[in-house]
Design a protein around this motif. Structure first.
Motif, PDB file in Angstrom:
ATOM      1  N   ASP A  62       0.766  -1.021  -0.324  1.00 45.66           N
ATOM      2  CA  ASP A  62      -0.030   0.095   0.111  1.00 45.66           C
ATOM      3  C   ASP A  62       0.924   1.262  -0.004  1.00 45.66           C
ATOM      4  O   ASP A  62       0.126   2.281   0.348  1.00 45.66           O
ATOM      5  N   HIS A  63       2.189   1.217  -0.250  1.00 44.07           N
ATOM      6  CA  HIS A  63       3.053   2.369  -0.227  1.00 44.07           C
ATOM      7  C   HIS A  63       3.838   2.358  -1.498  1.00 44.07           C
ATOM      8  O   HIS A  63       4.946   1.722  -1.190  1.00 44.07           O
ATOM      9  N   PRO A  64       3.313   2.790  -2.505  1.00 47.95           N
ATOM     10  CA  PRO A  64       3.957   2.689  -3.681  1.00 47.95           C
ATOM     11  C   PRO A  64       5.344   3.303  -3.799  1.00 47.95           C
ATOM     12  O   PRO A  64       6.357   3.219  -4.646  1.00 47.95           O
ATOM     13  N   GLU A  65       5.578   4.288  -2.835  1.00 47.86           N
ATOM     14  CA  GLU A  65       6.902   4.914  -2.806  1.00 47.86           C
ATOM     15  C   GLU A  65       8.125   4.058  -2.189  1.00 47.86           C
ATOM     16  O   GLU A  65       9.279   4.461  -2.237  1.00 47.86           O
ATOM     17  N   VAL A  66       7.598   2.974  -1.536  1.00 45.67           N
ATOM     18  CA  VAL A  66       9.024   2.171  -0.937  1.00 45.67           C
ATOM     19  C   VAL A  66       9.351   1.079  -1.754  1.00 45.67           C
ATOM     20  O   VAL A  66       8.661   0.502  -2.571  1.00 45.67           O
ATOM     21  N   ARG A  67      10.725   1.196  -1.653  1.00 48.84           N
ATOM     22  CA  ARG A  67      11.357   0.267  -2.349  1.00 48.84           C
ATOM     23  C   ARG A  67      12.463  -0.592  -1.408  1.00 48.84           C
ATOM     24  O   ARG A  67      12.750   0.189  -0.412  1.00 48.84           O
ATOM     25  N   ILE A  68      12.501  -1.780  -1.680  1.00 48.10           N
ATOM     26  CA  ILE A  68      13.636  -2.431  -0.719  1.00 48.10           C
ATOM     27  C   ILE A  68      14.778  -3.205  -1.645  1.00 48.10           C
ATOM     28  O   ILE A  68      14.345  -4.021  -2.709  1.00 48.10           O
ATOM     29  N   VAL A  69      15.894  -2.762  -1.373  1.00 49.43           N
ATOM     30  CA  VAL A  69      16.881  -3.757  -1.879  1.00 49.43           C
ATOM     31  C   VAL A  69      17.289  -4.776  -1.018  1.00 49.43           C
ATOM     32  O   VAL A  69      17.724  -4.547   0.324  1.00 49.43           O
ATOM     33  N   GLU A  70      17.072  -6.036  -1.198  1.00 50.02           N
ATOM     34  CA  GLU A  70      17.322  -6.953  -0.249  1.00 50.02           C
ATOM     35  C   GLU A  70      18.936  -7.721  -0.596  1.00 50.02           C
ATOM     36  O   GLU A  70      19.134  -8.302  -1.780  1.00 50.02           O
ATOM     37  N   PHE A  71      19.465  -7.636   0.469  1.00 53.49           N
ATOM     38  CA  PHE A  71      20.987  -8.236   0.513  1.00 53.49           C
ATOM     39  C   PHE A  71      21.097  -9.676   0.595  1.00 53.49           C
ATOM     40  O   PHE A  71      19.827 -10.252   1.482  1.00 53.49           O
ATOM     41  N   ASN A  72      21.924 -10.648   0.197  1.00 53.29           N
ATOM     42  CA  ASN A  72      21.777 -11.854   0.375  1.00 53.29           C
ATOM     43  C   ASN A  72      22.778 -12.208   1.500  1.00 53.29           C
ATOM     44  O   ASN A  72      23.166 -13.286   1.724  1.00 53.29           O
ATOM     45  N   GLY A  73      23.176 -11.127   2.209  1.00 48.48           N
ATOM     46  CA  GLY A  73      23.942 -11.260   3.478  1.00 48.48           C
ATOM     47  C   GLY A  73      24.261  -9.969   4.308  1.00 48.48           C
ATOM     48  O   GLY A  73      23.738  -9.069   3.904  1.00 48.48           O
ATOM     49  N   ASN A  74      25.145  -9.865   5.096  1.00 44.39           N
ATOM     50  CA  ASN A  74      25.042  -8.653   5.775  1.00 44.39           C
ATOM     51  C   ASN A  74      26.639  -8.004   5.364  1.00 44.39           C
ATOM     52  O   ASN A  74      27.539  -8.405   5.494  1.00 44.39           O
ATOM     53  N   PHE A  75      26.387  -6.853   4.815  1.00 49.38           N
ATOM     54  CA  PHE A  75      27.492  -6.329   4.077  1.00 49.38           C
ATOM     55  C   PHE A  75      28.167  -5.044   4.883  1.00 49.38           C
ATOM     56  O   PHE A  75      28.822  -4.222   4.312  1.00 49.38           O
ATOM     57  N   GLY A  76      27.340  -4.461   5.771  1.00 48.56           N
ATOM     58  CA  GLY A  76      27.441  -3.560   6.567  1.00 48.56           C
ATOM     59  C   GLY A  76      26.881  -2.261   5.961  1.00 48.56           C
ATOM     60  O   GLY A  76      26.288  -2.140   4.815  1.00 48.56           O
ATOM     61  N   GLN A  77      26.774  -1.119   7.042  1.00 49.62           N
ATOM     62  CA  GLN A  77      25.967  -0.188   6.837  1.00 49.62           C
ATOM     63  C   GLN A  77      26.245   0.621   5.528  1.00 49.62           C
ATOM     64  O   GLN A  77      25.288   1.110   4.883  1.00 49.62           O
ATOM     65  N   HIS A  78      27.447   0.819   5.584  1.00 45.60           N
ATOM     66  CA  HIS A  78      27.800   1.667   4.193  1.00 45.60           C
ATOM     67  C   HIS A  78      27.713   1.223   3.026  1.00 45.60           C
ATOM     68  O   HIS A  78      27.232   1.990   1.905  1.00 45.60           O
ATOM     69  N   MET A  79      27.712  -0.042   2.770  1.00 46.37           N
ATOM     70  CA  MET A  79      27.339  -0.832   1.669  1.00 46.37           C
ATOM     71  C   MET A  79      25.882  -0.622   1.284  1.00 46.37           C
ATOM     72  O   MET A  79      25.460  -0.719   0.219  1.00 46.37           O
ATOM     73  N   ALA A  80      25.115  -0.993   2.455  1.00 51.04           N
ATOM     74  CA  ALA A  80      23.770  -1.081   2.070  1.00 51.04           C
ATOM     75  C   ALA A  80      23.241   0.578   1.740  1.00 51.04           C
ATOM     76  O   ALA A  80      22.369   0.392   0.803  1.00 51.04           O
ATOM     77  N   ILE A  81      23.899   1.412   2.162  1.00 49.01           N
ATOM     78  CA  ILE A  81      23.779   2.775   1.624  1.00 49.01           C
ATOM     79  C   ILE A  81      23.895   2.847   0.086  1.00 49.01           C
ATOM     80  O   ILE A  81      23.384   3.510  -0.643  1.00 49.01           O
ATOM     81  N   LEU A  82      25.383   2.410  -0.195  1.00 49.28           N
ATOM     82  CA  LEU A  82      25.770   2.515  -1.469  1.00 49.28           C
ATOM     83  C   LEU A  82      24.794   1.712  -2.493  1.00 49.28           C
ATOM     84  O   LEU A  82      24.697   2.060  -3.714  1.00 49.28           O
ATOM     85  N   ALA A  83      24.484   0.612  -2.188  1.00 44.92           N
ATOM     86  CA  ALA A  83      23.343  -0.112  -2.825  1.00 44.92           C
ATOM     87  C   ALA A  83      22.041   0.577  -3.230  1.00 44.92           C
ATOM     88  O   ALA A  83      21.395   0.387  -4.248  1.00 44.92           O
ATOM     89  N   ALA A  84      21.643   1.284  -2.032  1.00 41.01           N
ATOM     90  CA  ALA A  84      20.326   2.240  -2.474  1.00 41.01           C
ATOM     91  C   ALA A  84      20.730   3.454  -3.191  1.00 41.01           C
ATOM     92  O   ALA A  84      19.819   3.912  -4.222  1.00 41.01           O
ATOM     93  N   PHE A  85      21.798   3.894  -2.986  1.00 40.59           N
ATOM     94  CA  PHE A  85      22.068   4.932  -4.003  1.00 40.59           C
ATOM     95  C   PHE A  85      22.167   4.533  -5.449  1.00 40.59           C
ATOM     96  O   PHE A  85      21.690   5.463  -6.101  1.00 40.59           O
ATOM     97  N   GLU A  86      22.573   3.408  -5.813  1.00 44.81           N
ATOM     98  CA  GLU A  86      22.595   3.080  -7.163  1.00 44.81           C
ATOM     99  C   GLU A  86      21.248   2.808  -7.942  1.00 44.81           C
ATOM    100  O   GLU A  86      21.157   3.189  -8.945  1.00 44.81           O
ATOM    101  N   VAL A  87      20.118   2.680  -7.007  1.00 39.03           N
ATOM    102  CA  VAL A  87      18.845   2.559  -7.456  1.00 39.03           C
ATOM    103  C   VAL A  87      18.062   3.795  -7.374  1.00 39.03           C
ATOM    104  O   VAL A  87      16.953   4.016  -7.608  1.00 39.03           O
TER     105      VAL A  87
END
Ligand code: UDP
Ligand code: MG
Length: 314
Positions: A62-87
Motif C-alpha cells: 500500500d505504499h508505492p513509494e517504498v522500495r527494498i533492496v534485499e541483500f543476501n547477507g550482511n555487508f555493513g551499513q555503508h555498503m547498504a547505503i551505496l546499494a540504495a544510492f545505485e537505485v
C-alpha cells in the motif's frame, strides 16, 4: 505503478530493526507527505535475521513509494547505503538511520539547505544521546579525521545527511571495497554545508556496532581517505633514528671519560619494549593499507543483491 519521478529519495539501511520500523513509518510518512514533493523511500535490508524484511515487504503493497533492496547477507551499513544510492532516482538523496536516532522531522531542513545551492549537507548532532564512551571516542575520531584528511566536517558519524544528485552520481562511479560515505561525499563536494539536528536515543534494540566493528569502521575512515598515518610513521622513524644517533655519540664519549656502563639494563629493556611496540604498531598500519589494496585488486562484488522489491520493479 508510480509514474512521477521522485524529487527526494530517502535511503535507510536496515539490519535487525523489527522493533523500529513501524514507528519509523509512522513518523517518516507524514513528514514526506508534508513536503508536497514526489518522493521514494529505499530500504536496504542488510541481511536481517529478524522480521525486518517481512515488515518492509508488507509495506510495499500500500505504499508505492517504498522500495527494498534485499541483500543476501550482511555487508555493513555503508555498503547498504551505496546499494540504495545505485537505485535511487531523486534529485536530492537523504540518508537516515532506521533506529530513529535521527529524527525524520529534520528532513525538510536538509532539503531546504540543498535547495539553497549546497551539494552536500552534513549534520551536527545536538545533545547527542549515546553512551559517554561513544561520545568521547567519536570526538577523538572527528578531530583526528579532520587533521588527517584536511576535510572540514564537524561530525563525521551522523548519518542524517543530504546529497545532490551530482554527488550521488560521482559516488556511484566509485568502486572501492570499503568506504565511509560522509567522507567519500565530502571529497566530491563543491559547496558543502552543515545544519544542526536533534539526536535521540535508539528507540528499540541495540547498536549494531560492536567495539570491534567500530574500530574497523574508523580504520576505514582514516586509512581510506588519507595516507597521513604512514607519513607520521616515517617521520617518527626519522626522529627516533636521530635521537639514537645522538645517544650513541653520548655513550661513545662517556666511555672514554667514565668507562663502560653496565647499570640500567632494565631501563634499556623498557625502552626497547616501547620501540618494539611502536614497530609492531607500524607494521599494523602498513598491514591496514596492504589489506585494503588486496581487497581492491581482488575486485570481488562489494555486496550481493538478492532482489529489489517495490511497485516500480514489479
Ligand atoms: N546497519 C546496517 N548494517 C550493519 C549495521 C548497521 O544496515 O551491519 C544499520 C542499522 O540498522 C541502522 C544504521 O545502520 O539503521 C545505524 O546502525 P546503529 O544504530 O546500530 O549504529 P549507531 O547508531 O550505534 O552508530
Ligand atoms: Mg543508532
Amino acid at each position: 505503478m508510480q509514474t512521477l519521478k521522485p524529487y527526494i529519495s530517502i535511503v535507510i539501511p536496515v539490519y535487525n530493526e523489527e522493533g523500529n520500523l513501524e514507528n519509523l513509518f509512522a513518523r517518516l510518512y507524514p513528514v514526506m507527505k508534508g513536503t508536497g514533493k514526489p518522493f521514494e523511500i529505499i530500504f536496504t535490508d542488510d541481511g536481517s535475521r529478524d522480521r525486518s524484511l517481512a515488515i518492509l515487504k508488507g509495506k510495499t503493497a500500500d505504499h508505492p513509494e517504498v522500495r527494498i533492496v534485499e541483500f543476501n547477507g550482511n555487508f555493513g551499513q555503508h555498503m547498504a547505503i551505496l546499494a540504495a544510492f545505485e537505485v535511487s532516482r531523486g534529485e536530492i538523496v537523504i540518508t537516515l538511520d532506521a533506529d530513529l536516532q535521527n529524527p525524520p522531522e529534520e528532513i525538510p531542513k536538509l532539503v531546504a539547505e540543498i535547495e539553497k545551492g549546497h551539494d552536500v549537507v552534513g549534520s551536527i548532532r545536538q545533545k547527542r544521546q549515546d553512551t559517554f564512551f561513544r561520545k568521547s571516542a567519536s570526538r577523538m575520531v572527528n578531530i583526528a579525521t579532520r587533521k588527517m584528511t584536511g576535510m572540514k566536517m564537524t561530525d563525521y558519524g551522523c548519518m542524517l545527511r543530504a546529497y545532490h544528485r551530482n554527488i550521488i552520481n560521482n559516488i556511484n562511479q566509485c568502486r572501492e571495497a570499503s568506504t565511509f560515505i560522509p567522507a567519500l561525499a565530502q571529497t566530491f563536494a563543491s559547496s558543502p554545508s552543515e545544519v544542526e539536528v536533534a539526536h535521540a536515543e535508539r528507540l528499540e534494540g541495540e547498536s549494531k556496532y560492536s567495539l570491534y566493528s567500530l574500530v574497523r569502521l574508523n580504520f576505514d575512515l582514516m586509512t581510506g581517505f588519507s595516507v597521513v598515518p604512514l607519513q607520521l610513521f616515517a617521520l617518527f622513524g626519522i626522529i627516533t633514528a636521530l635521537f639514537s644517533m645522538a645517544f650513541a655519540l653520548f655513550l661513545f664519549v662517556r666511555r672514554f671519560i667514565i668507562g663502560a656502563e653496565v647499570e640500567g639494563v632494565f631501563t634499556l629493556f623498557a625502552i626497547l619494549f616501547f620501540f618494539v611496540g611502536i614497530t609492531i604498531f607500524g607494521i599494523g598500519i602498513v598491514g591496514e593499507y596492504v589489506g585494503r589494496i588486496y581487497q581492491e585488486v581482488r575486485r570481488r562484488p562489494r555486496y550481493v543483491v538478492r532482489k529489489i522489491h517495490g511497485a516500480i520493479n514489479e
